[in-house]
Design an enzyme around this catalytic site. Structure first.
Site, PDB file in Angstrom:
ATOM      1  N   GLU A   1     -19.083  -9.486  13.810  1.00 55.84           N
ATOM      2  CA  GLU A   1     -18.281  -8.733  14.820  1.00 55.84           C
ATOM      3  C   GLU A   1     -17.997  -9.434  15.840  1.00 55.84           C
ATOM      4  OE1 GLU A   1     -18.994  -4.790  16.162  1.00 55.84           O
ATOM      5  OE2 GLU A   1     -19.793  -4.184  14.153  1.00 55.84           O
TER       6      GLU A   1
ATOM      7  N   GLU B   1     -26.018  -2.777  13.740  1.00 55.05           N
ATOM      8  CA  GLU B   1     -26.496  -2.719  15.366  1.00 55.05           C
ATOM      9  C   GLU B   1     -27.682  -1.792  15.516  1.00 55.05           C
ATOM     10  OE1 GLU B   1     -23.207  -2.017  17.752  1.00 55.05           O
ATOM     11  OE2 GLU B   1     -22.140  -4.147  17.510  1.00 55.05           O
TER      12      GLU B   1
END
Length: 503
Positions: free
Chosen positions: A292, A173
């Protein structure tokens, strides 16, 4: 009663289902590792301290590949802390979750646990606070058989054979301002390219995942993918997607349609990747690692769980322990439908996470382990979805949502395994008030019968399994299916998920 119609034909396929789409995710976060998978004092603990009741549930879940050790955690992680004698491993402050990491469970122990549950290791490297050299060191430690200082260190630490890790995430991320070492797309693309090239020089067989957007709602979404892939297109194999969904402000109708958002996310990333492919003139295809995804009540984390204070760094605090309802499970099952519907490009996916932390499995220290409602759609889909995902013809009435406009009441995906002749159909009814009668044209499948039928539904769509009532919600049988004249007719209750095995 609303009606819908679905046509299944095994001759029209989307793509072969990669077993890695049924992956999971374990992060050093909250009680995931400590008191979750690892509790030496528990009555079921094995000689290595792992809870055998949890092991059996993870095996039943059917998880293929598990991404480790993060997540936000990895951007401050020093991998060297997690190997060697346990009594010499340092205790570190984890800035991502404001906790103390003891490093009692590290790389070797986690790989031993993976062998017990039958899953493969997918490693993330720290490109937040570290860089290319540290990634190379970790790769050498794990994948080189011997003859070097780091491979010998692994051998001295009790592992004679190389780990042979194939799939690697280049950070986590990195588009997020919350991430340690957050970078611009341009800066991240450069270090990701450098690291990927170096890792391939050491081990050309590795498969590499570059960070895409952590959400389709990030202000940089789309442009982030374009810039990062422009730097890395010929260096990597996958780009990641992350997405979490929750019911907000009582808007159950929009929440039940969350898979519409996931569909759009996937299709936009695919379009961007293919655009970069054309611009750079590459012959390869970049696929998606949706590493995710889940239902996660993030607002509750910020309002209730978040830990603060310079002298408050607990070990294994209770964080992100969402308790899931029937409605959550129906949305969850619908997200799996979305992943399978894009089997031609989604080649890997990781349910975030597995135990205690936004998880299908919950535990109590010294006590039981139990299944959350979301356990059921994952375990059944993982077991039944085989072979190819099919293109479907679905005609269904729609309903209006505040977030996504007009959305079909019914969503579906089907799979077919040519080798065994087995097929499976996965269905959701998003109506909050009415059952839907669905007619499925199965004539192209030949003479088949319903081998299994599974249902998640309840008069109380917010019913949950808790420590006090661990079997409030269980998997039911949808016994309304009938077959006649090449058609299967079934009734889908309101707010429900159904799976059928045909053969």
């Amino acid at each position: 009663m609303p009606t819908a119609r679905l046509t299944i034909d095994p001759h029209f396929t989307v793509g072969r289902i990669d077993r890695r789409v049924f992956g999971g995710f374990v992060e050093h976060l909250g009680r995931h590792v400590y008191d979750g998978i690892y509790e030496p004092g528990h009555p079921t603990a094995d000689a290595e301290g792992f809870r055998q009741d949890v092991i059996e549930l993870v095996k039943e879940l059917g998880v293929s590949t598990i991404r480790y050790p993060g997540g936000n955690f990895v951007s401050g992680f020093r991998w060297e802390d997690s190997v060697g004698p346990r009594d010499r491993r340092p205790r570190r402050l984890d800035l991502a979750w404001h906790s103390t990491e003891t490093n009692e469970v590290g790389l070797h122990e986690f790989d031993d646990w993976l062998a017990k549950v039958g899953s493969d290791l997918m490693l993330a490297v720290n490109l937040g606070t570290r860089g290319t050299l540290e990634a190379l060191d970790l790769l050498e430690y794990t994948n080189i058989s011997g003859g070097t200082t780091l491979s010998q260190r692994r051998i001295d630490n009790g592992r004679a054979d190389a780990f042979g890790v194939k799939m690697w995430c280049l950070g986590n991320e990195m588009d997020g301002p919350w991430q340690l070492g957050h970078r611009s797309a341009d800066d991240y693309g450069k270090i990701a390219s450098q690291t990927a090239k170096a890792m391939r020089q050491l081990d050309p067989s590795v498969e590499l995942v570059v960070c895409g957007s952590s959400s389709a709602h990030m202000p940089t979404f789309g442009e982030w993918e374009r810039v990062v892939l422009t730097h890395t297109y010929d260096d990597v194999d996958y780009i990641s997607c992350h997405a979490y969904y929750e019911e907000k402000n009582g808007d159950l109708g929009s929440f039940l349609a969350s898979a519409v958002d996931m569909d759009g996310f996937i299709e936009t990333v695919v379009a961007t990747a293919d655009h970069v492919k054309a611009v750079v003139g590459s012959s390869k295809q970049i696929d998606i690692s949706f590493d995710e995804w889940n239902v996660w009540y993030i607002d509750r984390f910020h309002g209730v769980d978040k830990i603060e204070g310079i002298d408050n760094w607990p070990v294994a605090p209770r964080l992100l322990e969402d308790v899931y309802s029937v409605a959550d499970a129906v949305v969850f099952g619908n997200l799996m439908i979305s992943l399978l519907r894009h089997a031609d490009r989604v080649r890997s996916a990781s349910l975030a996470q597995l135990v205690n932390v936004i998880a299908p499995i919950m535990t109590e220290p010294g006590g039981p382990a139990w299944k959350q409602t979301t356990f059921f759609p994952f375990s059944i889909t993982s077991r039944l979805a085989r072979g190819e995902a099919l293109q479907l013809k679905l005609d269904a009435p729609t309903y209006s949502t505040a977030e996504y406009g007009e959305v079909p009441l019914v969503d579906a995906v089907a799979t077919h395994d040519a080798d065994s002749g087995a097929s499976a159909v996965f269905l959701v009814n998003r109506s909050q008030t009415e059952p839907v009668t669905l007619t499925i044209d199965i004539a192209s499948l030949g003479d088949v019968s319903v081998l299994e039928s599974h249902l998640i539904a309840d008069d109380d769509v917010y019913a949950k399994n808790t420590l006090e009532d661990r079997e409030r919600v269980t998997l039911q049988t949808n016994d309304t299916a009938t077959i006649a004249g090449g058609e299967l007719t079934i009734t889908l209750p309101p707010v429900s998920w159904t799976a059928l095995s045909l053969g």
